[in-house]
Motif scaffolding. Sequence first.
Motif, mmCIF file in Angstrom:
data_model
loop_
_atom_site.group_PDB
_atom_site.id
_atom_site.type_symbol
_atom_site.label_atom_id
_atom_site.label_comp_id
_atom_site.label_asym_id
_atom_site.label_seq_id
_atom_site.Cartn_x
_atom_site.Cartn_y
_atom_site.Cartn_z
ATOM 1 N N UNK A 142 0.902 -1.341 -0.028
ATOM 2 C CA UNK A 142 -0.049 -0.106 -0.124
ATOM 3 C C UNK A 142 0.682 1.222 0.150
ATOM 4 N N UNK A 143 2.187 1.248 0.072
ATOM 5 C CA UNK A 143 2.988 2.278 0.068
ATOM 6 C C UNK A 143 2.568 3.146 -1.148
ATOM 7 N N UNK A 144 2.779 2.827 -2.327
ATOM 8 C CA UNK A 144 2.247 4.080 -3.336
ATOM 9 C C UNK A 144 1.018 4.550 -3.524
ATOM 10 N N UNK A 145 -0.057 3.665 -2.830
ATOM 11 C CA UNK A 145 -1.435 4.379 -2.602
ATOM 12 C C UNK A 145 -1.321 5.450 -1.463
ATOM 13 N N UNK A 146 -0.523 5.314 -0.552
ATOM 14 C CA UNK A 146 -0.262 6.460 0.785
ATOM 15 C C UNK A 146 0.459 7.502 0.064
ATOM 16 N N UNK A 147 1.658 7.416 -0.790
ATOM 17 C CA UNK A 147 2.321 8.515 -1.204
ATOM 18 C C UNK A 147 1.352 8.979 -2.190
ATOM 19 N N UNK A 148 0.855 8.478 -2.959
ATOM 20 C CA UNK A 148 -0.160 9.281 -4.144
ATOM 21 C C UNK A 148 -1.258 10.122 -3.234
ATOM 22 N N UNK A 149 -1.865 9.597 -2.310
ATOM 23 C CA UNK A 149 -2.952 10.343 -1.525
ATOM 24 C C UNK A 149 -2.210 11.446 -0.803
ATOM 25 N N UNK A 150 -1.015 11.208 -0.290
ATOM 26 C CA UNK A 150 -0.213 12.281 0.243
ATOM 27 C C UNK A 150 0.054 13.341 -0.682
ATOM 28 N N UNK A 196 -8.631 5.071 1.029
ATOM 29 C CA UNK A 196 -9.164 4.275 1.867
ATOM 30 C C UNK A 196 -10.007 2.943 1.042
ATOM 31 N N UNK A 197 -10.870 3.422 0.158
ATOM 32 C CA UNK A 197 -11.697 2.519 -0.700
ATOM 33 C C UNK A 197 -11.020 1.602 -1.582
ATOM 34 N N UNK A 198 -9.788 2.234 -2.120
ATOM 35 C CA UNK A 198 -8.907 1.537 -2.878
ATOM 36 C C UNK A 198 -8.191 0.374 -2.293
ATOM 37 N N UNK A 199 -7.688 0.951 -0.950
ATOM 38 C CA UNK A 199 -7.063 -0.158 -0.061
ATOM 39 C C UNK A 199 -7.805 -1.438 0.356
ATOM 40 N N UNK A 200 -9.275 -0.728 0.663
ATOM 41 C CA UNK A 200 -10.092 -1.932 1.146
ATOM 42 C C UNK A 200 -10.311 -2.876 -0.349
ATOM 43 N N UNK A 201 -10.548 -2.352 -1.613
ATOM 44 C CA UNK A 201 -10.762 -3.330 -2.810
ATOM 45 C C UNK A 201 -9.461 -4.316 -2.562
ATOM 46 N N UNK A 202 -8.297 -3.737 -2.750
ATOM 47 C CA UNK A 202 -7.067 -4.253 -2.957
ATOM 48 C C UNK A 202 -6.932 -5.637 -1.987
ATOM 49 N N UNK A 203 -7.440 -5.286 -0.433
ATOM 50 C CA UNK A 203 -7.460 -6.079 0.456
ATOM 51 C C UNK A 203 -8.199 -7.003 0.117
ATOM 52 N N UNK A 204 -9.449 -6.887 -0.084
ATOM 53 C CA UNK A 204 -10.567 -7.928 -0.600
ATOM 54 C C UNK A 204 -10.029 -8.659 -1.601
ATOM 55 N N UNK A 205 -9.528 -8.208 -2.885
ATOM 56 C CA UNK A 205 -9.111 -9.076 -3.663
ATOM 57 C C UNK A 205 -7.812 -9.990 -3.270
ATOM 58 N N UNK A 206 -7.096 -9.672 -2.475
ATOM 59 C CA UNK A 206 -5.846 -10.151 -2.135
ATOM 60 C C UNK A 206 -6.282 -11.444 -1.095
ATOM 61 N N UNK A 207 -7.474 -11.209 -0.517
ATOM 62 C CA UNK A 207 -7.455 -12.268 0.580
ATOM 63 C C UNK A 207 -7.655 -13.584 0.032
ATOM 64 N N UNK A 208 -7.199 -14.785 0.821
ATOM 65 C CA UNK A 208 -7.615 -15.923 0.107
ATOM 66 C C UNK A 208 -8.974 -16.513 0.201
ATOM 67 N N UNK A 209 -9.319 -17.036 -0.855
ATOM 68 C CA UNK A 209 -10.885 -17.478 -0.960
ATOM 69 C C UNK A 209 -11.036 -18.613 -0.431
ATOM 70 N N UNK A 210 -12.003 -18.613 0.631
ATOM 71 C CA UNK A 210 -12.355 -19.920 1.307
ATOM 72 C C UNK A 210 -13.404 -20.803 0.534
ATOM 73 N N UNK A 211 -13.131 -22.032 0.665
ATOM 74 C CA UNK A 211 -13.913 -22.909 -0.155
ATOM 75 C C UNK A 211 -14.682 -23.674 1.042
ATOM 76 N N UNK A 212 -16.162 -23.874 0.547
ATOM 77 C CA UNK A 212 -16.946 -24.500 1.428
ATOM 78 C C UNK A 212 -16.350 -26.051 1.824
ATOM 79 N N UNK A 213 -17.047 -26.470 3.233
ATOM 80 C CA UNK A 213 -16.189 -27.769 3.468
ATOM 81 C C UNK A 213 -16.297 -29.001 2.503
ATOM 82 N N UNK A 214 -17.353 -29.105 1.673
ATOM 83 C CA UNK A 214 -17.522 -30.294 1.035
ATOM 84 C C UNK A 214 -16.795 -30.194 -0.345
#
Length: 143
Positions: free
Chosen positions: A69-77, A123-141
């Motif tokens: 997120x360093x580039x995003x923070x620098x850009x916002x600053x 903050x919204x861009x950071x949230x979207x990046x975090x959401x996309x980068x999180x591991x996808x959970x598969x259902x138990x079956x």
Amino acid sequence: MSEKGTVSAVRYAVGGLGLVLIGIGAWRVAEQPDLVGVLVWLAGAVVLHDGIIAPLVLGVGLLLVGRSQRGLVRGALIVGGALVFVTLPLLLRPGAAPNPSALPLPYGRNLAVVLAVVAAVAGAIALVRWWRARPQRRPAGED
């Protein structure tokens, strides 16, 4: 024409346009009645940017967040800092504005609103990046 030739032609055209614009800017500066004052202002802007703003933005970006997120923070600053430096002279000017249309709206409040929007977008861009980068959970079956 090959792709390399096209890129080279575009590069030369953009470079030529840049040189023309630099020439126009130099001509306009030379026409100023207070040439020394303009040159002192330009030198001060370079010193302010290269000596204070750029190191501050880079340092804060380095200290605040991890690599992702360093580039995003620098850009916002950078955007926020540019907004503050554009409005600061009008906010700090003593006395009434020489032109009534110079400050028709409350600049302080509007600056705070725009800075909040910049922070919210970052903050919204950071949230979207975090959401996309999180591991996808598969259902138990599913395996």
